[in-house]
Design an enzyme around this catalytic site. Structure first.
Site, mmCIF file in Angstrom:
data_model
loop_
_atom_site.group_PDB
_atom_site.id
_atom_site.type_symbol
_atom_site.label_atom_id
_atom_site.label_comp_id
_atom_site.label_asym_id
_atom_site.label_seq_id
_atom_site.Cartn_x
_atom_site.Cartn_y
_atom_site.Cartn_z
ATOM 1 C CG HIS A 18 -2.064 -0.949 1.280
ATOM 2 N ND1 HIS A 18 -1.964 -1.902 2.306
ATOM 3 C CD2 HIS A 18 -2.761 -1.502 0.591
ATOM 4 C CE1 HIS A 18 -2.906 -2.905 2.256
ATOM 5 N NE2 HIS A 18 -3.468 -2.507 1.121
ATOM 6 C CE LYS A 42 -10.837 -7.221 1.463
ATOM 7 N NZ LYS A 42 -9.734 -6.425 1.302
ATOM 8 N NE ARG A 92 -2.872 -7.698 -4.486
ATOM 9 C CZ ARG A 92 -3.283 -7.955 -3.228
ATOM 10 N NH1 ARG A 92 -2.792 -8.337 -2.162
ATOM 11 N NH2 ARG A 92 -4.723 -7.955 -3.333
ATOM 12 C CB SER A 130 -4.436 -6.484 4.812
ATOM 13 O OG SER A 130 -3.993 -5.311 4.217
HETATM 14 O O1 PNS Z 1 -8.730 -2.726 0.078
HETATM 15 P P1 PNS Z 1 -10.102 -3.336 -0.620
HETATM 16 O O2 PNS Z 1 -10.688 -4.100 0.145
HETATM 17 O O3 PNS Z 1 -9.631 -3.768 -1.993
HETATM 18 O O4 PNS Z 1 -11.043 -1.828 -1.016
HETATM 19 C C1 PNS Z 1 -12.153 -2.050 -1.475
HETATM 20 C C2 PNS Z 1 -12.612 -0.737 -1.568
HETATM 21 C C3 PNS Z 1 -13.017 -0.270 0.042
HETATM 22 C C4 PNS Z 1 -12.132 0.437 -1.991
HETATM 23 C C5 PNS Z 1 -14.475 -0.764 -1.926
HETATM 24 O O5 PNS Z 1 -14.876 -1.630 -1.284
HETATM 25 C C6 PNS Z 1 -14.786 0.625 -2.086
HETATM 26 O O6 PNS Z 1 -14.811 1.400 -2.564
HETATM 27 N N1 PNS Z 1 -16.006 0.621 -0.866
HETATM 28 C C7 PNS Z 1 -16.764 1.792 -0.527
HETATM 29 C C8 PNS Z 1 -18.435 1.662 -0.841
HETATM 30 C C9 PNS Z 1 -18.441 1.596 -2.440
HETATM 31 O O7 PNS Z 1 -18.548 2.903 -2.848
HETATM 32 N N2 PNS Z 1 -18.761 0.643 -2.815
HETATM 33 C C10 PNS Z 1 -18.987 0.498 -4.364
HETATM 34 C C11 PNS Z 1 -17.688 0.321 -5.077
HETATM 35 S S1 PNS Z 1 -18.069 -0.809 -6.280
#
Ligand code: PNS
Length: 165
Positions: A18, A42, A92, A130
């Site tokens: 990150h 998650k 990745r 993570s």
């Molecule tokens: O680290 P991650 O788990 O890959 O992050 C995913 C994240 C948190 C960026 C994504 O789940 C997100 O944007 N969450 C906020 C809610 C939202 O806008 N969801 C719609 C996106 S498709």
């Protein structure tokens, strides 16, 4: 015009992978907002959003144009609100692609100016996540190759299983 990028993620906890993406984004944009977000898919996070924020603040203290915030809602609403020109994500391996592609397209449907910029992960961090850090820490393994040195102790002491202390 100051070009703002938003770098969203769970960061539970923040890893060297990150940090590499955040650092590189800080060189490409005038301001980078690291946005601690909730991934509804998650299960419960190991660290609270505030704890994650404090760890990222410590690890990015040397980057003048990086700030941290916590998201409570949709990413696109935040992006629109701060007038960000890009959503930066690290990519990745092949496995990341489908999931990231789906999110980028969904965000674009929700807000047509939502541009997702993918930075290819550095080869040293190809395998890093993570969840891997959490597993190693839980069983008392050495997580120093995976997380910023300044927050190593905080992460290790929190995650280690009682009998491995
Ligand atoms: O680290 P991650 O788990 O890959 O992050 C995913 C994240 C948190 C960026 C994504 O789940 C997100 O944007 N969450 C906020 C809610 C939202 O806008 N969801 C719609 C996106 S498709």
């Amino acid at each position: 015009m100051r070009r703002i990028a938003v770098c969203p993620g769970s960061f539970d906890p923040v890893t060297l992978g990150h940090l590499d993406i955040i650092t590189r984004a800080s060189m490409l944009f005038d301001k980078v907002i690291v946005l601690i977000s909730t991934n509804a898919n998650k299960s419960t996070a190991s660290f609270t959003a505030t704890e994650r924020m404090m760890m990222i603040a410590e690890a990015t203290a040397h980057l003048d144009n990086v700030v941290i915030d916590i998201l409570d809602g949709l990413l696109v609403d935040y992006v629109k609100n701060v007038k960000a020109v890009a959503i930066v994500k690290g990519l990745r391996a092949v496995t990341d692609f489908e999931y990231e592609f789906q999110m980028a397209l969904t965000n674009k449907v929700l807000y047509e100016n939502a541009e997702t910029v993918f930075l290819t992960t550095s080869k040293e961090n190809m395998y890093l996540s993570s969840s891997v850090v959490k597993q190693v820490a839980y069983f008392g393994g050495d997580i120093s190759p995976f997380v910023p040195a300044c927050i190593l102790e905080t992460i290790q002491s929190r995650l280690v299983k009682e009998e491995h202390k």
